[in-house]
Structures are given as structure tokens and as C-alpha cells.
Design an enzyme around this catalytic site. Structure first.
Site, mmCIF file in Angstrom:
data_model
loop_
_atom_site.group_PDB
_atom_site.id
_atom_site.type_symbol
_atom_site.label_atom_id
_atom_site.label_comp_id
_atom_site.label_asym_id
_atom_site.label_seq_id
_atom_site.Cartn_x
_atom_site.Cartn_y
_atom_site.Cartn_z
ATOM 1 N N HIS A 20 9.996 49.791 -38.731
ATOM 2 C CA HIS A 20 10.127 49.846 -37.273
ATOM 3 C C HIS A 20 8.984 49.091 -36.602
ATOM 4 C CE1 HIS A 20 10.249 52.368 -33.381
ATOM 5 N NE2 HIS A 20 11.120 51.383 -33.299
ATOM 6 N N ASP A 28 14.015 27.013 -35.120
ATOM 7 C CA ASP A 28 14.623 25.697 -35.303
ATOM 8 C C ASP A 28 13.729 24.886 -36.242
ATOM 9 O OD1 ASP A 28 12.485 24.604 -33.734
ATOM 10 O OD2 ASP A 28 13.689 24.692 -31.914
ATOM 11 N N HIS A 96 6.703 28.867 -23.846
ATOM 12 C CA HIS A 96 6.837 28.370 -25.220
ATOM 13 C C HIS A 96 5.485 28.381 -25.939
ATOM 14 C CE1 HIS A 96 8.761 26.461 -28.564
ATOM 15 N NE2 HIS A 96 8.005 25.376 -28.483
#
Length: 129
Positions: A20, A28, A96
Site C-alpha cells: 500500500h 514513454d 513535467h
């Protein structure tokens, strides 16, 4: 031999060790992989296996309670963003650059052959009870 589910030995073994709140990344082919995070590189040519193919397989085998995406996916890959919004639970968004920093906390990264922008996700494990 397994009858169904993840057949890749390395993935199946690593999934069995997750608990957990542990995190994994599906990436990618362009996402930088931190040096100290194990990478299971499944890419074999541009586009294969696809990000969505691997996500589907992972979600079929793993309990996921939340996900993190790069904010940029909303504008740079709107179609995938919409699909993920309809597929993943409890999505949060970060830049990002922050996403790349967060990958250092992952137990491992699954690298796909995906070539569309921002096709990366951090998945946080849930529990089966």
C-alpha cells in the site's frame, strides 16, 4: 505456469512485492530514468508496446488508488488526457519537471515504446481489502 495476468517474470515478481502506497511509473520511451530506480524496459520499437496497452495490463493486475500526471498532458496530448481522466482514480497534476523528480520515489519504472507527448503516469498502489 501462470494461467492469466502479467506473464513477464520480472514484472510479476515486482508486483508481488508491492504494498500500500508504493509507487510505480509507466513511461514513454523518452522519460529520463533515474539512475537508482530499476527500469523494466519493454520497448522493442517506436510505439510498441504502447502506453495504453501497458496501462490496461497493469490496471488489470494491480490495485491503484491514485495517479499523478504531468499538467502538460492536458494541452499537449488532450486525447490521452481525456482517456486517462476516464480510466484512472484520484488524479493529481504536477509540472513535467516535478513529475520527473517524483519518479525517484518509484519502486520501478516500466518503459514502453510510446512516442506521444507526456504519456507517463505515476501509479500509487492501493489495497485489496
Amino acid at each position: 505456469m501462470k494461467k492469466h495476468g502479467i506473464l513477464n517474470r520480472e514484472l510479476a515478481g515486482r508486483f508481488a512485492k508491492l504494498g500500500h502506497t508504493d509507487q510505480i511509473v509507466i513511461a514513454d520511451c523518452g522519460l529520463p530514468i533515474p539512475d537508482d530506480v530499476p527500469c523494466i524496459d519493454l520497448s522493442y520499437k517506436l510505439g510498441e508496446p504502447s502506453f495504453l496497452t501497458m496501462l490496461e495490463v497493469v490496471l488489470d493486475d494491480l490495485v491503484v488508488e491514485s495517479a499523478v500526471l504531468a499538467e502538460e498532458i492536458k494541452t499537449k496530448n488532450a486525447e490521452l488526457s481525456k482517456t486517462l481522466t476516464n480510466t484512472l482514480p484520484n488524479i493529481s497534476y504536477v509540472s513535467h519537471e516535478e513529475f520527473k523528480r517524483l519518479t525517484k520515489n518509484a519502486k520501478f519504472i516500466i518503459r514502453t515504446g510510446e512516442t506521444t507527448p507526456y504519456a507517463n503516469v505515476i501509479l500509487q498502489c492501493g489495497v485489496i481489502f
